[in-house]
Write a protein that holds these residues in place. Sequence first.
Motif, PDB file in Angstrom:
ATOM      1  N   TYR A 482       0.717  -1.065  -0.218  1.00 28.08           N
ATOM      2  CA  TYR A 482       0.045  -0.047   0.088  1.00 28.08           C
ATOM      3  C   TYR A 482       0.919   1.069  -0.005  1.00 28.08           C
ATOM      4  CZ  TYR A 482      -3.672   3.307   1.524  1.00 28.08           C
ATOM      5  OH  TYR A 482      -4.672   4.316   1.603  1.00 28.08           O
ATOM      6  N   GLN A 485       2.349   1.687  -3.447  1.00 27.54           N
ATOM      7  CA  GLN A 485       1.212   2.023  -4.574  1.00 27.54           C
ATOM      8  C   GLN A 485       1.465   3.595  -4.281  1.00 27.54           C
ATOM      9  OE1 GLN A 485      -2.569   0.390  -3.567  1.00 27.54           O
ATOM     10  NE2 GLN A 485      -2.945   0.605  -5.735  1.00 27.54           N
ATOM     11  N   LYS A 486       1.195   4.263  -3.024  1.00 24.27           N
ATOM     12  CA  LYS A 486       0.674   5.577  -2.983  1.00 24.27           C
ATOM     13  C   LYS A 486       2.070   6.285  -3.345  1.00 24.27           C
ATOM     14  CE  LYS A 486      -3.494   5.491  -1.344  1.00 24.27           C
ATOM     15  NZ  LYS A 486      -4.659   6.166  -2.325  1.00 24.27           N
ATOM     16  N   TYR A 521      -0.473   7.807   5.676  1.00 23.66           N
ATOM     17  CA  TYR A 521      -1.393   6.629   5.113  1.00 23.66           C
ATOM     18  C   TYR A 521      -2.181   5.906   6.286  1.00 23.66           C
ATOM     19  CZ  TYR A 521       1.708   7.598   1.423  1.00 23.66           C
ATOM     20  OH  TYR A 521       2.532   8.194   0.216  1.00 23.66           O
ATOM     21  N   TYR A 523      -3.469   2.357   7.238  1.00 25.71           N
ATOM     22  CA  TYR A 523      -3.212   1.187   6.975  1.00 25.71           C
ATOM     23  C   TYR A 523      -4.113   0.140   7.414  1.00 25.71           C
ATOM     24  CZ  TYR A 523       1.573   2.921   6.017  1.00 25.71           C
ATOM     25  OH  TYR A 523       2.633   3.673   5.195  1.00 25.71           O
ATOM     26  N   GLU A 530      -9.142   0.466   0.910  1.00 28.57           N
ATOM     27  CA  GLU A 530      -8.048   0.131  -0.084  1.00 28.57           C
ATOM     28  C   GLU A 530      -6.686  -0.613   0.559  1.00 28.57           C
ATOM     29  OE1 GLU A 530      -6.585   3.847  -2.866  1.00 28.57           O
ATOM     30  OE2 GLU A 530      -7.149   4.913  -1.059  1.00 28.57           O
ATOM     31  N   ALA A 531      -6.571  -0.358   1.821  1.00 29.24           N
ATOM     32  CA  ALA A 531      -5.522  -0.977   2.640  1.00 29.24           C
ATOM     33  C   ALA A 531      -6.041  -2.536   2.734  1.00 29.24           C
ATOM     34  CB  ALA A 531      -4.895  -0.344   3.666  1.00 29.24           C
ATOM     35  N   LEU A 534      -6.265  -4.904  -0.018  1.00 29.00           N
ATOM     36  CA  LEU A 534      -4.991  -5.509  -0.473  1.00 29.00           C
ATOM     37  C   LEU A 534      -4.633  -6.785   0.407  1.00 29.00           C
ATOM     38  CD1 LEU A 534      -2.190  -2.628  -1.115  1.00 29.00           C
ATOM     39  CD2 LEU A 534      -2.957  -4.458  -2.740  1.00 29.00           C
TER      40      LEU A 534
END
Length: 711
Positions: A482, A485-486, A521, A523, A530-531, A534
């Motif tokens: 993650y 990706q960011k 971010y 997590y 999003e996290a 994943l």
Amino acid sequence: MKFYTSYCEQRPVRLSEKTRRFAYDSLQHKYGADTMQTPYVKLDHIENYDELTPLEQYNAAIHEIVTKAPVRICQDELISGAATLGLAISHLVPAVRNQDISTAMPSVSHLTVDFETVLKKGVNGIKQDVESALQKASGERERAFLNSARHCIDCFEIWHCRYLEALKDKAGFEQNYANLQRVPFQPASSFYEAVQSIWFTFAFIRLCGNWPGIGRIDYILGDYLKKDLAQGRLTYEQAREILAHFFIKGCEWVRGGDYGSGDAQHYQNIVLAGVDTDGKEIANEVTYLVLDILEELGISDFPTTVRLNSDSPQQLLKRTAEVIRHGGGVVAVYNEDLILDSLTKYGYSPDEARRFANDGCWEVQVPGKTYFTYIPFDALQVLQTDALKQYENVDFSSFEDLYAAFCQALRTKIENIYEMIVRNLERKTDGWDWKPAVPCTVVSLFEQGCIQKGRSYLEGGPVYTVASPHIGGVADVANSLYAIQKLVYEEEKLSFSELMQILKNNWDDCEPLRRYVQTHYVYYGNDNDEADGLAARILDDFADCCKALDGRCPFRFPGGVSTFGRQLEWRPMRLACPHGRKAGEILAGNLSPTPDTDMEGATAVIRSYCKADLTRQVTGAALDVKLFPSLIKGQEGTDAIISLLQGFLKLGGCFMQLDVIDNQTLKDAQEHPENYQTLSVRVSGWNARFVTLNREWQDMIIERTSQEKWR
């Protein structure tokens, strides 16, 4: 006598003073210290020992154990039997040559044995099954095993007779003697006999070095108690006293001191409640007696898991919550609805699925019928070492290319695990066969299929043979991917190769960027789709890898999620992480968030965890939640725990380990262990008294994030 609690009120008192004293002395190492006085029996005098086959050596060892091990009868005990050889605590058959412990044979754990058959048929019934199988056996290997089975039952009789002789005419133990005259060799006819039968059998299996789980004790004992209560043979209070002694006797290996991962890691787990094979809830008087005993004494040596479902009685939820609030992590919960769905999708019949218990930690299995082993691995190492080549000369043009490389590395890892498992087998013209394994006849007596097949527990005897890859570090991988990706592909703050160089240098001279990725971010564990997505994707791909290999050989190959504290073992191999962690940090346990990344409270953690399709993790996926004591005060706190349990069920959780403790107490226990001898904590699939963990394990428990709010 006080038994430690994290709750604002002391534990209730229901048991007699004698029983409470027995419990207190046991937890204060009285009987564990006694066990260590005789660590093993000697095999030196056996002629031509080195010329015997391994199975013949095993048979000789069991005979020496039952004839030479001390018989122990504790003052005021209501049930009798003990595992009195100290080396058994080390997971070894406690018989050695030349005082060399390395000559002791390894033993068996991670199984739940078939106590139900012992109660219904008695050991004499099992002996008859052995004799019948011997008459039909034609192969030399089968006959050797079945002759060993007959020998081990004879040894069990010797051990049983020694106890009868010790109890005979002993004042105050008349009922113990009367019970043992019938059980475990004859079927149990009362609740008291049934408890004695399970304990004596369990203690014998442990005496021989094995660590079996107990399984569904309320399902097994419920009808005996119901009948006795209806006929007035005993009262509810008398039944509580009898059953309490079962739990107290289970503390016979408590030794105190520093034992690495703790002194209660013997896999003797218990499962409560849930449905029977007809789908009817079985929560009964025994269920609530067990919860009474755990609430009062806080004994952690039988980690207990309650099978909850959408129709569980409100009383069961309430009593479970009331035990949880005292801390110690003694009671965990299964989401029965999800697990039954998982097992039937995998291929178990609904009948078999409803029988599920665990292997002695929390991994799901059909009790009394399953050989089980799990193979843990660190997915973070798969990412860092295999996919990212330890950050050396690697680059990806897109996030999907990076993820594909991780998936390929994951697939290779699972294939390697499969090849390792297959080495236990040999291919023959008519199929597969098991290679000879370490003898383990004693546990094989109590696993369905072994006698019928003439094969031991380790050689394909049980009805089901399961080898389960277990993925660890999922949260750490999800957080790492993650952050990449960011940081690289969306925000484009730096190139992939630049980030790899920073990680290779362990974030040196990049503290502002490290703080940015740590704080900017959101997590896994904070209800961020999003996290969390994943993490769910990783688990799905892992399940696909296992499914692709399942069915190719006699081993079932379902996946699961766990670490069981291996964060410590994996620590030296872990490199700096993209989400801001430096090399060698202790990271996520089981399917829990990476420490100090979950900021939104317990319900957010559960929501994140439940976004994965956990039915695909067939042997289970554990979530650890540590609650701050101030959250659970009074009736409102109990109601909050109930709501947490209900949310866990509704959202699709699998297995949750709740503990209630604050870090300040744990830190004080590190400095003043003498004040906290009975303080229990949930470690992973087991509990341990905190002061028996070494400093590294203690620090790992302290580093777990305490949830100080609901959401």
